[in-house]
Design a protein around this motif. Structure first.
Motif, PDB file in Angstrom:
ATOM      1  N   PHE A 107       0.793  -1.225   0.000  1.00 21.60           N
ATOM      2  CA  PHE A 107       0.000   0.000   0.000  1.00 21.60           C
ATOM      3  C   PHE A 107       0.832   1.284   0.000  1.00 21.60           C
ATOM      4  O   PHE A 107       0.263   2.374  -0.074  1.00 21.60           O
ATOM      5  CB  PHE A 107      -1.002  -0.032   1.155  1.00 21.60           C
ATOM      6  CG  PHE A 107      -2.110  -1.025   0.916  1.00 21.60           C
ATOM      7  CD1 PHE A 107      -3.188  -0.697   0.122  1.00 21.60           C
ATOM      8  CD2 PHE A 107      -2.027  -2.312   1.431  1.00 21.60           C
ATOM      9  CE1 PHE A 107      -4.196  -1.609  -0.135  1.00 21.60           C
ATOM     10  CE2 PHE A 107      -3.023  -3.237   1.179  1.00 21.60           C
ATOM     11  CZ  PHE A 107      -4.110  -2.888   0.386  1.00 21.60           C
ATOM     12  N   VAL A 108       2.143   1.151   0.074  1.00 21.27           N
ATOM     13  CA  VAL A 108       2.979   2.345  -0.145  1.00 21.27           C
ATOM     14  C   VAL A 108       3.478   2.412  -1.590  1.00 21.27           C
ATOM     15  O   VAL A 108       4.084   3.410  -1.986  1.00 21.27           O
ATOM     16  CB  VAL A 108       4.193   2.388   0.815  1.00 21.27           C
ATOM     17  CG1 VAL A 108       3.725   2.518   2.246  1.00 21.27           C
ATOM     18  CG2 VAL A 108       5.102   1.178   0.631  1.00 21.27           C
ATOM     19  N   ARG A 109       3.183   1.374  -2.376  1.00 21.41           N
ATOM     20  CA  ARG A 109       3.596   1.382  -3.776  1.00 21.41           C
ATOM     21  C   ARG A 109       2.724   2.355  -4.579  1.00 21.41           C
ATOM     22  O   ARG A 109       1.504   2.410  -4.396  1.00 21.41           O
ATOM     23  CB  ARG A 109       3.459  -0.022  -4.371  1.00 21.41           C
ATOM     24  CG  ARG A 109       4.449  -1.035  -3.842  1.00 21.41           C
ATOM     25  CD  ARG A 109       5.780  -0.896  -4.547  1.00 21.41           C
ATOM     26  NE  ARG A 109       5.687  -1.173  -5.965  1.00 21.41           N
ATOM     27  CZ  ARG A 109       5.902  -2.366  -6.518  1.00 21.41           C
ATOM     28  NH1 ARG A 109       6.230  -3.403  -5.744  1.00 21.41           N
ATOM     29  NH2 ARG A 109       5.824  -2.530  -7.826  1.00 21.41           N
ATOM     30  N   GLN A 110       3.327   3.081  -5.484  1.00 20.45           N
ATOM     31  CA  GLN A 110       2.571   4.012  -6.308  1.00 20.45           C
ATOM     32  C   GLN A 110       1.689   3.303  -7.326  1.00 20.45           C
ATOM     33  O   GLN A 110       0.831   3.930  -7.952  1.00 20.45           O
ATOM     34  CB  GLN A 110       3.528   4.970  -7.012  1.00 20.45           C
ATOM     35  CG  GLN A 110       4.094   6.047  -6.102  1.00 20.45           C
ATOM     36  CD  GLN A 110       2.998   6.864  -5.436  1.00 20.45           C
ATOM     37  OE1 GLN A 110       2.238   7.571  -6.098  1.00 20.45           O
ATOM     38  NE2 GLN A 110       2.898   6.772  -4.106  1.00 20.45           N
ATOM     39  N   ASP A 111       1.878   1.993  -7.482  1.00 21.80           N
ATOM     40  CA  ASP A 111       1.011   1.223  -8.385  1.00 21.80           C
ATOM     41  C   ASP A 111      -0.463   1.356  -7.986  1.00 21.80           C
ATOM     42  O   ASP A 111      -1.340   1.362  -8.846  1.00 21.80           O
ATOM     43  CB  ASP A 111       1.399  -0.256  -8.359  1.00 21.80           C
ATOM     44  CG  ASP A 111       2.857  -0.492  -8.656  1.00 21.80           C
ATOM     45  OD1 ASP A 111       3.694  -0.044  -7.854  1.00 21.80           O
ATOM     46  OD2 ASP A 111       3.161  -1.123  -9.688  1.00 21.80           O
ATOM     47  N   VAL A 112      -0.715   1.440  -6.671  1.00 19.84           N
ATOM     48  CA  VAL A 112      -2.111   1.484  -6.213  1.00 19.84           C
ATOM     49  C   VAL A 112      -2.782   2.801  -6.614  1.00 19.84           C
ATOM     50  O   VAL A 112      -3.796   2.782  -7.327  1.00 19.84           O
ATOM     51  CB  VAL A 112      -2.197   1.233  -4.696  1.00 19.84           C
ATOM     52  CG1 VAL A 112      -3.638   1.408  -4.204  1.00 19.84           C
ATOM     53  CG2 VAL A 112      -1.695  -0.168  -4.354  1.00 19.84           C
ATOM     54  N   PRO A 113      -2.282   3.983  -6.207  1.00 17.89           N
ATOM     55  CA  PRO A 113      -2.959   5.216  -6.633  1.00 17.89           C
ATOM     56  C   PRO A 113      -2.918   5.434  -8.146  1.00 17.89           C
ATOM     57  O   PRO A 113      -3.862   5.983  -8.712  1.00 17.89           O
ATOM     58  CB  PRO A 113      -2.205   6.317  -5.880  1.00 17.89           C
ATOM     59  CG  PRO A 113      -0.907   5.723  -5.479  1.00 17.89           C
ATOM     60  CD  PRO A 113      -1.166   4.270  -5.267  1.00 17.89           C
ATOM     61  N   ARG A 114      -1.851   4.987  -8.807  1.00 16.38           N
ATOM     62  CA  ARG A 114      -1.786   5.153 -10.255  1.00 16.38           C
ATOM     63  C   ARG A 114      -2.868   4.330 -10.955  1.00 16.38           C
ATOM     64  O   ARG A 114      -3.499   4.788 -11.907  1.00 16.38           O
ATOM     65  CB  ARG A 114      -0.403   4.752 -10.783  1.00 16.38           C
ATOM     66  CG  ARG A 114       0.630   5.870 -10.700  1.00 16.38           C
ATOM     67  CD  ARG A 114       1.774   5.625 -11.661  1.00 16.38           C
ATOM     68  NE  ARG A 114       2.486   4.390 -11.349  1.00 16.38           N
ATOM     69  CZ  ARG A 114       3.635   4.345 -10.674  1.00 16.38           C
ATOM     70  NH1 ARG A 114       4.189   5.472 -10.228  1.00 16.38           N
ATOM     71  NH2 ARG A 114       4.238   3.197 -10.453  1.00 16.38           N
TER      72      ARG A 114
END
Length: 311
Positions: free
Chosen positions: A226-233
């Motif tokens: 959940f700190v990976r930018q894959d989620v918001p992106r």
């Protein structure tokens, strides 16, 4: 119909390490909401973090299995062991209705007295999903306080009361293995229309957590997702709207009034000035009630007049 998502991190307040992980995930755009445990060693630390993040939606994570009650243990005997700690687990337990309601009010009041306005209600270890009595008590509380309740995957019929506000869908999964990120992104890519809550448990492991919980490494693995930018992106690329539970409070009609919960020893209300938005909603309900009374009176007068004419 649009797709909206609430990504809620449970167990805020459990320990300082868990708190730090949740805030890191929020600041990275991986979560939009959290729910607070008020009787755990990380509570004060969580409060200090929350006050600097007013846009973070914070609900009450009602807890009957970790630590000790907020109420005097002697006043909630069916909830505790002889040493005053909560029963750890749920098998074979018979919890008294009044004790549950009393402790729910006590935990709620801790947040309110800390000048936090809870955005929703949910429960630790799926208490309100697994126990229909707890579900009913929490549903009544949610309606009274004019806030949403986390959706239960188990349908608990309550024909004597209106349904509380809930999301359209809830996803209960874990993301602690090597496929956790891919599974999360798959959930987002297949998100149904409406509002979906995705539940997660990110956090850092610290000594306080080790003394309380056996959910340890999985929290750090979930945090890495959940700190990976894959989620918001991915959320942005798919046109999904990230929200917290305040969105349900702002777009749903006013709830129905309920009769008081019958308890063996009524709780004393906390003297506290309501926030402005709550006062406005109260005034609106009072105006609507007055309009309904006037409309009913007019209908009775018309019927009376009609009866006299026929006679």
């Amino acid at each position: 119909m649009s797709k909206q998502v609430i990504i809620n991190a449970d167990d805020f307040g459990l320990s300082p390490g868990v708190n730090e992980g949740i805030i890191q995930a929020y600041q990275a755009g991986g979560i939009t909401s959290t729910s607070m445990m008020v009787n755990m060693p990380g509570f004060d630390h969580a409060l200090s973090l929350a006050r600097s993040l007013p846009d973070l939606g914070i609900g009450l994570h009602f807890n009957l299995t970790y630590g000790r009650p907020v109420s005097d243990p002697a006043l909630v005997p069916s909830l505790v062991n002889p040493d005053g700690s909560f029963h750890h687990g749920q098998c074979g337990l018979i919890r008294d209705f009044a004790d549950i309601a009393k402790e729910l009010d006590a935990q709620w009041n801790v947040l309110v007295q800390a000048f936090l306005s809870p955005t929703h209600l949910d429960s630790h270890q799926l208490l309100h999903q697994n126990d229909p009595i707890i579900f009913k008590i929490m549903a009544e509380k949610a309606i009274r306080e004019n806030i949403p309740l986390r959706r239960s995957q188990v349908r608990h019929a309550s024909p004597d009361m209106p349904a509380p506000r809930m999301t359209d869908t809830i996803l209960l999964d874990t993301y602690g293995d090597h496929e956790g990120l891919q599974r999360m992104l798959q959930h987002l890519s297949t998100l149904p229309d409406g509002i979906t809550e995705i539940v997660c448990h990110p956090g850092y492991v610290d000594d306080a957590l080790r003394e309380i919980s056996n959910w340890l490494d999985i929290r750090e693995h979930e945090l890495a997702v959940f700190v990976r930018q894959d989620v918001p992106r991915t959320i942005q690329a798919l046109g999904i709207v990230p929200i917290n539970y305040r969105a349900l409070m702002e777009t749903t009609e006013e709830p129905c009034e309920l009769p008081p919960i019958q308890m063996t020893s009524p709780l004393k209300p906390i003297e506290k000035r309501r926030p402005r938005h709550m006062r406005q909603r109260l005034l609106k309900r009072q105006r609507m009630a007055k309009v309904r009374r006037l409309s009913k009176k007019r209908r009775m007068l018309r019927r009376s007049s009609s009866t006299r004419k026929r006679v």
